[in-house]
Design an enzyme around this catalytic site. Structure first.
Site, PDB file in Angstrom:
ATOM      1  N   ASP A  15       1.002  -1.151  -0.218  1.00  0.00           N
ATOM      2  CA  ASP A  15      -0.073   0.187  -0.017  1.00  0.00           C
ATOM      3  C   ASP A  15       0.881   1.333  -0.012  1.00  0.00           C
ATOM      4  O   ASP A  15       0.584   2.197  -0.846  1.00  0.00           O
ATOM      5  CB  ASP A  15      -1.023  -0.019   1.291  1.00  0.00           C
ATOM      6  CG  ASP A  15      -1.882  -1.295   1.375  1.00  0.00           C
ATOM      7  OD1 ASP A  15      -2.943  -1.096   1.316  1.00  0.00           O
ATOM      8  OD2 ASP A  15      -1.136  -2.315   1.780  1.00  0.00           O
ATOM      9  N   GLU A 165      -8.418 -14.556  -1.993  1.00  0.00           N
ATOM     10  CA  GLU A 165      -7.319 -13.566  -1.627  1.00  0.00           C
ATOM     11  C   GLU A 165      -7.596 -12.706  -0.536  1.00  0.00           C
ATOM     12  O   GLU A 165      -8.794 -12.436  -0.146  1.00  0.00           O
ATOM     13  CB  GLU A 165      -7.347 -12.536  -3.055  1.00  0.00           C
ATOM     14  CG  GLU A 165      -6.330 -11.351  -2.827  1.00  0.00           C
ATOM     15  CD  GLU A 165      -6.614 -10.214  -2.182  1.00  0.00           C
ATOM     16  OE1 GLU A 165      -5.816  -9.435  -1.587  1.00  0.00           O
ATOM     17  OE2 GLU A 165      -8.059 -10.092  -2.363  1.00  0.00           O
ATOM     18  N   ASN A 167      -7.847  -9.606   0.625  1.00  0.00           N
ATOM     19  CA  ASN A 167      -8.515  -8.250   0.672  1.00  0.00           C
ATOM     20  C   ASN A 167      -9.861  -8.647   0.857  1.00  0.00           C
ATOM     21  O   ASN A 167     -10.908  -8.045   1.305  1.00  0.00           O
ATOM     22  CB  ASN A 167      -8.378  -7.049  -0.530  1.00  0.00           C
ATOM     23  CG  ASN A 167      -6.907  -6.589  -0.081  1.00  0.00           C
ATOM     24  OD1 ASN A 167      -6.365  -6.412   0.977  1.00  0.00           O
ATOM     25  ND2 ASN A 167      -6.324  -5.646  -0.952  1.00  0.00           N
ATOM     26  N   HIS A 238       1.522  -6.125  -5.298  1.00  0.00           N
ATOM     27  CA  HIS A 238       0.165  -6.100  -5.598  1.00  0.00           C
ATOM     28  C   HIS A 238      -0.498  -4.696  -5.796  1.00  0.00           C
ATOM     29  O   HIS A 238      -0.990  -4.414  -6.739  1.00  0.00           O
ATOM     30  CB  HIS A 238      -0.832  -6.808  -4.132  1.00  0.00           C
ATOM     31  CG  HIS A 238      -0.232  -8.095  -3.936  1.00  0.00           C
ATOM     32  ND1 HIS A 238      -0.557  -9.173  -4.656  1.00  0.00           N
ATOM     33  CD2 HIS A 238       0.299  -8.672  -2.850  1.00  0.00           C
ATOM     34  CE1 HIS A 238      -0.059 -10.230  -4.204  1.00  0.00           C
ATOM     35  NE2 HIS A 238       0.394 -10.085  -3.103  1.00  0.00           N
ATOM     36  N   ASP A 239      -0.423  -3.775  -4.675  1.00  0.00           N
ATOM     37  CA  ASP A 239      -1.231  -2.603  -4.599  1.00  0.00           C
ATOM     38  C   ASP A 239      -0.847  -1.386  -5.644  1.00  0.00           C
ATOM     39  O   ASP A 239      -1.536  -0.666  -5.917  1.00  0.00           O
ATOM     40  CB  ASP A 239      -1.286  -1.931  -3.107  1.00  0.00           C
ATOM     41  CG  ASP A 239      -2.038  -2.885  -2.256  1.00  0.00           C
ATOM     42  OD1 ASP A 239      -2.884  -3.871  -2.715  1.00  0.00           O
ATOM     43  OD2 ASP A 239      -1.721  -2.959  -0.990  1.00  0.00           O
TER      44      ASP A 239
END
Length: 311
Positions: A15, A165, A167, A238-239
């Protein structure tokens, strides 16, 4: 013209790297707000981490608002085994941020910003979807005001369970509300984020960049890569993927598909059921990222880090 975004997050090293990419000199994005949610760790720690990243990147005037402290229905599910007890372990960033959150709940910030907009704000949720779902339920008029939801989550396989996943698993009920809302969704699931790996050669390139932001990212990735040892060639970025898409969409390839979220399965809770073949006959509701140009992605990320000052 700058593209307006709101980043909804649970920092988290990846993030933090998404925020860093969005705030960099290669970005044409205008961050309207950063909102935080319970996810990788508790929402209080996630908010502190968002503020620490704002201090690092010079985002002094961007409002940061704390949001939901738990999922809609289920008990909280954290990922401190990946991100550390603070949620942002591995860095030497000051533990106490200078910047402070605003005295307004994230859900109200989302509603206020969207209703006041010209329909030109893209939401970038890169944590559980609790805040977005609560905002939609509290004020359904915002759906028509959302330009796009560019989100990280889901996929055709899982990392929290064999089918889910993190989230989505962390608040599948919220995810279901968002996926069924009718808002335009672009989804960056594990299928594509596992193509954005911080391999040792990429990490070495990154460590050669001499400025405080690049050093912090190198420290984050060094710690974060520990969770991937023995399983992947490097840590999955990922983010940063949805942010990378908003800056340089041609890096990615897509499928228009139907995605539904499983909320009742004993073994499949939190699964995003992706209908590639149209076998359900249900209308597509998601632009599903299936491939990225990893070389172009990394060039963008490295250029972003180089854009920060050495001082």
């Amino acid at each position: 013209m700058n593209k307006k975004i709101i980043i909804d997050c649970d920092p988290g090293q990846d993030d933090a790297m998404a925020i860093i990419l969005a705030a960099s000199g290669v970005s044409d994005l205008k961050i309207e707000a950063i909102t935080t949610v319970a996810g990788n760790v508790g929402v209080g720690k996630n908010t502190v981490n968002a503020l620490r990243v704002c201090d690092l990147t010079g985002l002094h005037d961007i409002p940061v608002a704390m949001g939901a402290d738990r999922p809609l229905v289920q008990e909280p599910s954290e990922a401190s085994h990946v991100h550390g007890q603070s949620g942002l372990d591995g860095t030497d960033l000051p533990e106490e941020p200078v910047k402070q959150p605003i005295d307004q709940h994230a859900v109200d910030v989302l509603i206020e910003k969207l209703l006041a907009s010209d329909g030109d704000i893209t939401l970038v949720p890169i944590g559980p979807l609790t805040n977005i779902a609560l905002a939609i339920r509290k004020e359904p008029r915002i759906v028509a005001k959302i330009k796009e939801i560019a989100m990280m989550g889901g996929g055709t396989f899982g990392n929290r369970t064999p089918s889910a996943e993190f989230n989505i698993y962390a608040d599948a009920e919220a995810a279901r509300i968002v996926f069924e809302s009718g808002a335009p969704i672009t989804m960056f699931g594990l299928d594509v984020t596992h193509q954005a790996l911080a391999t040792p050669d990429k990490l070495a390139e990154l460590k050669a960049i001499e400025n405080p932001v690049a050093k912090a990212v190198a420290d984050m990735l060094t710690f974060y890569s520990g969770a991937y040892k023995g399983n992947f060639a490097g840590a999955a970025m990922h983010d940063p993927c949805p942010i990378g898409y908003l800056i340089a969409p041609d890096i990615f390839e897509w499928d228009k598909v139907r995605v539904d979220v499983e909320t009742t399965g004993k073994f499949t809770y939190g699964m995003t059921v992706v209908d590639f073949k149209g076998s359900t006959g249900r209308e597509s509701n998601v632009q599903f990222a299936r491939r990225l140009d990893s070389g172009e992605f990394w060039q963008l990320f490295l250029d972003a880090l180089r854009s920060y000052s050495k001082s």
